[in-house]
Scaffold this active site. Structure first.
Site, PDB file in Angstrom:
ATOM      1  CD  GLU A 123      -1.958  -9.777  20.151  1.00 39.07           C
ATOM      2  OE1 GLU A 123      -2.211  -8.759  19.486  1.00 39.07           O
ATOM      3  OE2 GLU A 123      -1.011 -10.546  19.895  1.00 39.07           O
ATOM      4  CG  ASP A 129       1.112 -13.037  14.902  1.00 35.52           C
ATOM      5  OD1 ASP A 129       0.462 -12.697  13.902  1.00 35.52           O
ATOM      6  OD2 ASP A 129       1.488 -12.241  15.783  1.00 35.52           O
ATOM      7  CD  GLU A 160       3.816  -8.241  13.361  1.00 41.24           C
ATOM      8  OE1 GLU A 160       2.725  -8.381  12.776  1.00 41.24           O
ATOM      9  OE2 GLU A 160       3.943  -8.300  14.597  1.00 41.24           O
TER      10      GLU A 160
HETATM   11  O1  GCW Z   1       0.804  -9.949  14.515  1.00 43.11           O
HETATM   12  C1  GCW Z   1       0.383  -9.472  15.754  1.00 43.11           C
HETATM   13  C2  GCW Z   1       0.911  -8.095  15.796  1.00 43.11           C
HETATM   14  C3  GCW Z   1       0.013  -7.105  16.477  1.00 43.11           C
HETATM   15  C4  GCW Z   1      -1.376  -7.263  15.892  1.00 43.11           C
HETATM   16  C5  GCW Z   1      -1.874  -8.657  16.195  1.00 43.11           C
HETATM   17  C6  GCW Z   1      -3.231  -8.942  15.574  1.00 43.11           C
HETATM   18  C7  GCW Z   1      -3.017  -5.596  15.405  1.00 43.11           C
HETATM   19  O2  GCW Z   1       2.182  -8.102  16.405  1.00 43.11           O
HETATM   20  O3  GCW Z   1       0.543  -5.831  16.240  1.00 43.11           O
HETATM   21  O4  GCW Z   1      -2.282  -6.291  16.356  1.00 43.11           O
HETATM   22  O5  GCW Z   1      -1.001  -9.606  15.671  1.00 43.11           O
HETATM   23  O6  GCW Z   1      -3.245  -9.520  14.504  1.00 43.11           O
HETATM   24  O7  GCW Z   1      -4.237  -8.604  16.152  1.00 43.11           O
END
Ligand code: GCW
Length: 730
Positions: A319, A393, A421
Site C-alpha cells: 500500500e 483484510d 474496521e
Molecule cells: O486493513 C487495511 C487498512 C489500512 C491498514 C492496512 C494494513 C495500516 O485499511 O488502514 O494500514 O490494512 O494492515 O497495513
C-alpha cells in the site's frame, strides 16, 4: 478526619480543609469512578455476602516481597484487588501467622516459596503455578513463578478466580504461555491520530512525553499484564521515520520504563526508508553498506536507551510503503538487514506479509502467498513473518490465510485485528473471540489432520521456539479505552488467546462478563449469549455466505457494494463480489483464480468443490447462479436475503436482551450500550437495505415471502456520503 496533636481550632480548620479536599476529590472522582468503564475487567467490585465470607477466610494474610518493581507491582495489585473484592485488604506480613495466607514469589527470592513450591523453578519463563498448600499445618495458597513476571501473571489469575467466583480451595493450577511474543500493534500516528481507531486519540501523548507520564500508561500495562501480553508496538505500521529520531526515542524509553515492571516490552514500527529521511542517505537499499551502517548505529542507539527493546515491526512494499523491492531486493533481504543489526541485542523483526502488488495483479487473495512462500528458509532466525488471519483484510469472515502451514522453515506470527474496521467500528457489538477461535482452530492439514493454525502459530507444528501473535489494538484516549464497553471484550479475548490459543471463546466471554459487569447468573447468561451470536450477526447483515469487502470506500463506514473504479480494481467491491445477472461470487476454484491451490490438498479439495465448501465460504471461492439451491432448500438469492434479515433480527434480539437487564447493570454503562445497540440496529438495517437494493438489480428476483423490500431506491443509498467518518488512513 482526625488530626492528632493539633490544637482544636487548627484541627477543625484542617479537618474542614481535608474534608473539602476529599469532597473535591470525590466530586472529581465520582463521575470518573462511577462505572465509566475505565477499570476494565479489573474492577474488583466487592464480593456479595454470603460468598464473601469464604473468600475472606482464604485471603486473610499476604506474604509478598517488594524488592523489585515487578514484585512491588504484584503486591500492590493483590492489595488493591483483594481489598476491593473483600472489603479490606489482607494483612501484609513477612511470614504467615494464621490460616488463609496467600504467599507469592519465586523459589529464588522467597525461602517460603522455595519450601512450598520448589518445582516453580522448573516452570517456563513467565509461567506460574497456584496451589493450595498447608503452611505450618494451616491452609493457605501459594502463587509461584520461576521469575517475577510469572508471579505477577499468577497474581492476576488468582484475582480472576475471585472475580469469577471460583473456589480457592483444592487449587493446583500450572500455566505457561503457549506463544512467546504476545503483542499489541498500535496503528497510532505521532500526532495522536489513530488509523482505524474508534476510541478517541492515541493513548500516547507524545507531545508531553517524556516529562509527563500519564497514569493511564501504568493502567494500560496492568491491563495487558493481567492477560499475559508481553509486548506493544507503539506506532502505526504506516510509519513515520521520526519515531526513530533521538527526541522520540527518549519518549519511547520513558514509556518502556513504565511497561517494564509489568513484563511488557516496547517495539517500534520502522519505516524502511528511514536511512534516507533521517540519515540523509540517497538510498535505503538493504544491500548497501552505508544503509547497513546507518541501521546498525540506529539500533545501537535504541538499545543504549532501552536495553530490553523488543525489535521492529515492518510494513514494506505494501500500500505504497517503501521497501526492499524498491531496489530490486526481496522481502528476505529487507528483513535480514534489520535482523542482523538487532540480533546482537536480542531483538526481533516482525515482517508483515500484508502485501499486494502495485500493478493490476493476480487475485489479491493469492499475492502474499505468491511473494512469501518461495522465501521460506531465507529469513534469519530472529525474523517472524506476520500474517493476517485471512488472505484479504480482516473481513467479518475469511478463510484462514493459506500461508499458515505453507512456510515450515519460518515462524509465522498471527495478526488479528482487535479494532473493528470492518465490523461496525466501536458502536456495533461484535465479540471477536469467536472469530479468533474460528481461525486458530482451522485445520491447515499441513502435516496431516490436526495441523491447526494454532499449532502453526504456537510453533509446535514445525518446531519453532520463536513464536508470536499480534492484535491491532482498539485502545485510545476514550475514558472506557476502547470506544465502547463491549469492545473491551475484544482486547480481553485477544490477550487470553495469545496466552493460550486453545481457550474456548465462550469461557473467555463468560469470564469477561463476570469481571466487567456482574456475576449475577441472569446477566452472565444473557450477555454471553449476546456476545456469542454477535459476530455472526455482523456477517449476516453485512453480507453472508462468503461475500467480502463490500464496505464503503476509504473510511470503510457502512455499505458500499457498488464501489467501483478508482485507483485500483482490488480496492473496489465489485472486484470481490463479481455480481452479474447470472450469479455472484469470486471464482477462486481451479477453474478460476485457483487460490484454492494455495491450501494443502485435503483443504483445497473441499474449498474447490461447491458442493463441499462450507456454505459460509461459498461465495469466497465460487461464482454461482442466483438460483443455486442451498442446504436450506432455498435458492441462493432467497438465502442471502434471509441472512440479511436474520442479522438485523439478531441485533433486535440483543437490544431486547439488554433492555431486560436494565435493573441488573449500572445505569451509566447500561445507557451507553443501549444507545449503541440502537445505532447498530439502524445501521444493520441500512446495510441490509442497501445491499439488497444493490444485488437485486443483478438477481432480478423477488424477495422471498415475508421479507420487506428496501424502503428507498438504490440511488439513495449510493448517494450517502460521510467525509468525516473516523479512522480513515491518511
Ligand atoms: O486493513 C487495511 C487498512 C489500512 C491498514 C492496512 C494494513 C495500516 O485499511 O488502514 O494500514 O490494512 O494492515 O497495513
Amino acid at each position: 478526619m482526625r488530626v492528632p496533636g493539633a490544637p482544636r481550632r487548627l484541627r477543625a480548620a484542617a479537618g474542614a480543609a481535608a474534608l473539602a479536599a476529599l469532597l473535591l476529590a470525590g466530586l472529581v472522582a465520582a463521575p470518573a469512578s462511577a462505572e465509566d468503564g475505565y477499570a476494565l475487567w479489573l474492577r474488583y467490585a466487592p464480593i456479595e455476602a454470603p460468598d464473601a465470607q469464604a473468600y475472606r477466610a482464604a485471603a486473610t494474610q499476604l506474604v509478598a516481597g517488594a524488592a523489585t518493581p515487578t514484585q512491588a507491582a504484584t503486591r500492590d495489585e493483590l492489595l488493591r484487588g483483594l481489598g476491593g473484592l473483600l472489603g479490606a485488604p489482607p494483612r501484609l506480613l513477612p511470614y504467615p501467622t494464621a490460616a488463609g495466607a496467600i504467599v507469592v514469589g519465586t523459589p529464588a527470592n522467597s525461602p517460603l516459596v522455595a519450601r512450598l513450591a520448589p518445582d516453580a523453578a522448573q516452570l517456563d519463563r513467565e509461567g506460574y503455578l497456584i496451589r493450595s498448600v498447608r503452611i505450618d499445618g494451616r491452609p493457605g495458597t501459594v502463587v509461584a513463578g520461576r521469575d517475577d513476571i510469572g508471579v505477577l501473571h499468577g497474581a492476576f489469575h488468582l484475582l480472576r478466580l475471585l472475580q469469577t467466583r471460583q473456589p480457592l480451595q483444592g487449587l493446583d493450577l500450572r500455566e505457561s504461555p503457549r506463544i512467546k511474543l504476545r503483542v499489541l500493534n498500535h496503528w497510532d500516528n505521532l500526532d495522536r491520530y489513530v488509523e482505524r481507531g474508534y476510541a478517541g486519540q492515541s493513548i500516547w501523548d507524545w507531545h508531553r512525553l517524556p516529562g509527563w507520564l500519564d497514569p493511564r500508561y501504568t493502567d494500560y500495562a496492568r491491563a495487558n499484564a493481567s492477560l499475559g501480553l508481553n509486548g506493544t508496538v507503539l506506532n502505526n505500521v504506516n510509519a513515520n521515520a521520526e519515531i526513530l529520531a533521538a527526541p522520540y526515542l527518549e519518549k519511547v524509553a520513558a514509556l518502556a520504563g513504565v511497561m517494564r515492571p509489568y513484563g511488557i516490552r516496547v517495539y517500534l514500527s520502522a519505516r524502511f526508508s528511514a536511512p534516507m529521511e533521517l540519515g540523509g542517505l540517497s538510498t535505503a537499499d538493504p544491500l548497501d553498506p552505508a544503509v547497513r551502517r546507518w541501521w546498525q548505529a540506529k539500533v545501537d542507539e535504541v538499545y543504549a536507551r532501552i536495553p530490553d527493546f523488543g525489535g521492529f515491526l515492518v510494513k514494506a512494499n505494501s500500500e505504497g510503503q517503501p521497501g526492499p523491492q524498491d531496489y530490486g531486493r526481496s522481502h528476505a533481504d529487507g528483513a535480514n538487514l534489520l535482523a542482523d543489526v538487532l540480533a546482537p541485542h536480542g531483538g526481533v523483526v516482525m515482517w508483515r506479509a500484508f502485501v499486494y502488488s502495485d500493478e493490476e495483479p493476480e487475485d489479491r487473495a493469492r499475492q502474499a502467498y505468491s511473494e512469501f512462500v518461495p522465501l521460506d528458509g531465507r529469513f534469519r532466525d530472529n525474523v517472524l513473518v506476520q500474517v493476517k488471519n485471512g488472505p484479504v483484510d480482516f473481513q467479518p469472515r475469511e478463510p484462514f490465510h493459506p500461508m499458515f502451514g505453507a512456510m515450515p522453515k519460518t515462524p509465522l506470527m498471527m495478526e488479528f485485528q482487535v479494532t473493528k474496521e470492518y465490523l461496525g467500528f466501536s458502536t456495533h457489538l461484535a465479540y471477536l473471540g469467536t472469530l479468533y477461535r474460528e481461525t486458530l482452530a482451522a485445520d491447515t492439514f499441513a502435516r496431516g489432520e490436526g495441523s491447526t493454525v494454532a499449532r502453526v502459530v504456537d510453533g509446535s507444528l514445525h518446531g519453532h521456539a520463536l513464536t508470536g501473535i499480534a492484535g491491532v489494538a482498539n485502545i485510545g484516549s476514550d475514558r472506557n479505552w476502547s470506544g465502547s464497553h463491549f469492545d473491551q471484550a475484544n482486547w480481553y479475548a485477544f490477550g487470553r488467546l495469545a496466552w493460550n490459543p486453545d481457550l474456548d471463546a465462550r469461557d473467555i466471554a463468560e469470564a469477561w462478563v463476570r469481571m466487567t459487569f456482574s456475576n449475577d447468573p441472569r446477566v452472565v447468561e444473557a450477555v454471553v449469549a449476546m456476545m456469542m451470536a454477535s459476530r455472526e450477526a455482523v456477517v449476516d447483515y453485512t453480507g453472508a455466505l462468503g461475500l467480502h469487502h463490500l464496505m464503503a470506500r476509504g473510511h470503510h463506514y457502512g455499505p458500499g457494494p457498488w464501489v467501483d473504479g478508482g485507483p485500483r480494481a482490488d480496492w473496489t467491491s465489485v472486484y470481490f463480489h463479481r455480481a452479474t445477472r447470472e450469479g455472484i461470487g469470486f471464482d477462486r476454484s481451479r477453474r478460476g483464480s485457483n487460490a484454492v491451490s494455495q491450501y494443502a490438498a485435503p483443504v483445497a479439495e473441499v474449498f474447490d468443490d461447491p458442493a463441499r465448501v462450507p456454505e459460509a465460504l461459498l461465495l469466497w471461492f465460487h461464482h454461482v447462479p442466483w438460483d443455486r439451491p442451498m442446504r436450506s432448500g432455498r435458492p441462493l438469492w432467497d438465502e442471502l436475503v434471509v441472512r440479511y434479515d436474520r442479522g438485523v433480527a439478531q441485533v433486535a434480539a440483543m437490544r431486547a436482551a439488554w433492555d431486560g437487564l436494565r435493573d441488573r447493570i449500572d445505569p451509566e454503562r447500561h445507557r451507553q450500550v443501549a444507545a449503541f445497540l440502537a445505532i447498530q440496529e439502524q445501521e444493520a438495517q441500512w446495510w441490509r437495505d442497501a445491499s439488497i437494493a444493490y444485488f437485486q438489480a443483478f438477481s432480478r428476483r423477488p424477495l422471498p415471502a415475508g421479507h420487506a423490500p428496501p424502503p428507498r431506491p438504490l440511488a439513495d443509498y449510493e448517494a450517502l456520503s460521510f467525509p468525516h467518518a473516523p479512522g480513515d488512513g491518511r
